[in-house]
Design an enzyme around this catalytic site. Structure first.
Site, PDB file in Angstrom:
ATOM      1  N   SER A 159     -12.623  46.750 -10.711  1.00 36.74           N
ATOM      2  CA  SER A 159     -12.053  47.034 -12.027  1.00 36.74           C
ATOM      3  C   SER A 159     -11.561  45.734 -12.616  1.00 36.74           C
ATOM      4  CB  SER A 159     -10.892  48.024 -11.915  1.00 36.74           C
ATOM      5  OG  SER A 159     -10.133  48.056 -13.109  1.00 36.74           O
ATOM      6  N   TYR A 162      -2.353  50.591  -8.463  1.00 39.68           N
ATOM      7  CA  TYR A 162      -3.797  50.527  -8.729  1.00 39.68           C
ATOM      8  C   TYR A 162      -4.242  49.069  -8.869  1.00 39.68           C
ATOM      9  CZ  TYR A 162      -8.249  51.190 -11.163  1.00 39.68           C
ATOM     10  OH  TYR A 162      -9.574  51.146 -11.537  1.00 39.68           O
TER      11      TYR A 162
END
Length: 313
Positions: A178, A191
């Site tokens: 990501s 995250y």
């Protein structure tokens, strides 16, 4: 008689579009031939991106090992791939239950994956757990769970496939990560931390295994707009003004089909690093390196404004 000058630009645009179309068609044809007979592992084949990848690589003639947490979903994907498929051109996928949240099972999972064909040509690590919440509301248990799925799981699976790749002096490991493995934004602490850890691990791995002919690729993308919602969703105030614009661009999604195509091209062209993002996230990445105080101030101001707005409601 020559063409009127007013017709030249539209004609050039049409010709350029035609050349671009032919170029893409040639690339897609070459993509299929390059993955034919390759043993390809997809760590989360039942996700939106995983399913799109499975379809692309299956049509290309790859020997797929499809992994996922749900046997029913894996069987459904198997049926969709094999129905009406030409057995002379494609191979029936092999299915393996894989759950990174259960790290105690990883030794058996790696053994099962390796037993399928005895080796792996391409490992695609696309499993991910998303989380959006204020730091103080995230428990240690949840921190550990997200680290298992986003970092310890992919790294352990990669380690399990390395011995045969090294002995064969060939292989390709792809981390579908990501952009938050490069740029942290508020309310995504766990995250972002897990994605930063995965990015660092595979960056190190790339340098360590290059001498064995093994390619390691990382793909940093923005939000996948067709993915499942986060498992834990806390009501978080929305920042405004400039911070709101940056945050909205950071989460402006990419379609699973687009990301899957990028994964296929990354495998075929052996790209080592890909950033699949719109201009604003790219600018934010540069600001993080060149003008970090400015970026920090923008993000902090957005959080402060959102908290104030929440208190005034």
């Amino acid at each position: 008689m020559g063409l009127p000058s007013v017709m030249v630009l539209p004609l050039l645009i049409v010709v350029a579009a035609g050349i671009y179309y032919i170029y893409n068609e040639v690339l897609q044809f070459m993509s299929k031939s390059l993955v034919r007979n390759k043993v390809v592992v997809i760590s989360d084949a039942v996700s939106g991106v995983g399913t799109e990848c499975a379809q692309l690589f299956h049509k290309g003639g790859a020997r797929l090992i499809l992994c996922g947490t749900s046997w029913d979903k894996l069987e459904s994907l198997y049926d969709s791939l094999t129905t009406d498929a030409d057995p002379r051109e494609t191979f029936a996928p092999k299915l393996v239950i894989l759950d990174f949240s259960d790290m105690d099972s990883m030794e058996d999972v790696v053994a099962e994956v390796m037993e399928c064909y005895g080796y792996v040509d391409v490992l695609i690590c696309n499993s991910s757990m998303k989380l959006k919440a204020p730091v103080q509301s995230v428990t240690l248990e949840l921190d550990r769970n997200i680290m298992d799925i986003n970092y310890f799981g992919p790294s352990t699976l990669a380690k399990g496939t390395l011995p045969t790749m090294i002995s064969r002096r060939s292989g390709h490991i792809v981390l579908v990560n990501s952009i938050q493995g490069r740029l942290a934004v508020p309310f995504r602490s766990s995250y972002a931390a897990s994605k930063h850890a995965a990015q660092a691990f595979f960056d190190c791995l790339r340098a360590e295994v290059e001498e064995y002919g093994i390619v390691v690729s990382t793909i940093s993308h923005t939000f996948i707009n067709a993915s499942d919602p986060p498992q834990v969703e806390e009501p978080v105030p929305k920042p405004n003004a400039l911070a709101a614009f940056i945050a909205s661009q950071l989460t402006h999604g990419v379609r699973p089909s687009v990301l899957a195509n990028e994964i296929m091209q990354t495998v075929n062209r052996k790209r080592k690093e890909v950033v699949l993002a719109h201009p604003i996230p790219r600018v934010a990445l540069y600001l993080r390196s060149l003008l970090p105080p400015f970026l920090f101030a923008v993000l902090a101001a957005g959080v402060k404004d959102s908290v104030l707005a929440e208190q005034m409601q």
